[in-house]
Scaffold this active site. Sequence first.
Site, PDB file in Angstrom:
ATOM      1  N   HIS A   1      10.390  11.863  -6.884  1.00 54.30           N
ATOM      2  CA  HIS A   1      10.480  10.975  -8.294  1.00 54.30           C
ATOM      3  C   HIS A   1      11.422   9.830  -7.979  1.00 54.30           C
ATOM      4  O   HIS A   1      12.686  10.080  -7.391  1.00 54.30           O
ATOM      5  CB  HIS A   1      11.053  11.818  -9.535  1.00 54.30           C
ATOM      6  CG  HIS A   1      10.938  11.007 -10.749  1.00 54.30           C
ATOM      7  ND1 HIS A   1      11.642   9.980 -10.990  1.00 54.30           N
ATOM      8  CD2 HIS A   1       9.948  11.152 -11.602  1.00 54.30           C
ATOM      9  CE1 HIS A   1      11.211   9.533 -12.181  1.00 54.30           C
ATOM     10  NE2 HIS A   1      10.277  10.056 -12.588  1.00 54.30           N
TER      11      HIS A   1
ATOM     12  N   GLU B   1       3.895   6.222  -9.890  1.00 57.96           N
ATOM     13  CA  GLU B   1       4.672   5.931 -10.956  1.00 57.96           C
ATOM     14  C   GLU B   1       5.722   4.630 -10.637  1.00 57.96           C
ATOM     15  O   GLU B   1       6.700   4.690 -10.007  1.00 57.96           O
ATOM     16  CB  GLU B   1       5.702   7.180 -11.326  1.00 57.96           C
ATOM     17  CG  GLU B   1       5.249   8.442 -11.533  1.00 57.96           C
ATOM     18  CD  GLU B   1       5.883   9.316 -12.438  1.00 57.96           C
ATOM     19  OE1 GLU B   1       5.647   9.772 -13.414  1.00 57.96           O
ATOM     20  OE2 GLU B   1       7.094   9.359 -12.075  1.00 57.96           O
TER      21      GLU B   1
HETATM   22  P1  13P Z   1       8.046   8.073 -19.077  1.00 58.71           P
HETATM   23  O1  13P Z   1       6.824   8.701 -19.485  1.00 58.71           O
HETATM   24  O2  13P Z   1       9.337   8.703 -20.047  1.00 58.71           O
HETATM   25  O3  13P Z   1       8.494   6.616 -18.716  1.00 58.71           O
HETATM   26  O4  13P Z   1       8.367   8.979 -17.848  1.00 58.71           O
HETATM   27  C1  13P Z   1       7.530   9.047 -16.817  1.00 58.71           C
HETATM   28  C2  13P Z   1       8.178   9.879 -15.692  1.00 58.71           C
HETATM   29  O5  13P Z   1       8.907   9.418 -14.839  1.00 58.71           O
HETATM   30  C3  13P Z   1       7.475  11.050 -15.471  1.00 58.71           C
HETATM   31  O6  13P Z   1       7.941  11.732 -14.444  1.00 58.71           O
END
Ligand code: 13P
Length: 257
Positions: free
Chosen positions: A96, A168
């Site tokens: 992440h 992401e």
């Molecule tokens: P949010 O949906 O709070 O923006 O976070 C996404 C995320 O980092 C999931 O790992």
Amino acid sequence: MADELWVGTSWKMTKTITQGRAWAREVAAVPVPDGVTAFVLPPHTALAAVRGCVPPGHRLLVGAQDAHWSAENEWTGEVSVQQVADAGADLVEVGHSERRLGLGEDEDVVARKVRAVVDFGLVPLLCVGEPAAVRQAGAHVDHVAAQVTSALALLEREEVYDVLVAYEPVWAIGPKGAPAEPEDVAPVIAAIREAVGRSAEGASALGVLYGGSVTRDNATAMVSGAGVDGLFVGRAGWTARSFLDIVSMVGRHAGDR
Ligand code: 13P
């Protein structure tokens, strides 16, 4: 595209054990729709308690937000893949951006963690995504493809079929994030699929998900318009009701495919 759609949430550094159990009981009381697999990634402290609230056979998987790549024991404060498996994890998130950018995890560590998760028979959920400056420079597709290639470098071709990837974009995550549009996401998802195929002689991933400011308002548009195999949710998954609503939206899309 994968046959199955995925929808999961990471609680990040939120929730006590008691709060985690309450969420899990409410979510596990509702069947996951056909064609969908759901997952929740509690903090390590609540993993076993949450697992204990999910009846056998329920399609809510439980996972860890991270695990160390080493199987040795001299890593003070770290938690190994074996230990999260022992606590009930089916999958383990790796890479992440909050860990890459905030805690200095580099490509080598990410690749080793992916390898360790596969070695232990769990599913890695590999997170990739570009910072805002990289997107502004127009280098996001190459950036993300390179992250995928290096993260999969220690796997054999057949092992890649068991990897979930989540795109992401850093600029779309968290309270300061700006939600992405499906048209921002679709080309990167396609590039991820290509990068997986290139690094693994034509193999495909178990699924390629999108995450970053997903809510009940944009979940349907994202799951139907961005070429994804599901959604990886942060904040909007932290209440059981909101998570269940997003799971059922993804379920309706699974039924339409
Ligand atoms: P949010 O949906 O709070 O923006 O976070 C996404 C995320 O980092 C999931 O790992």
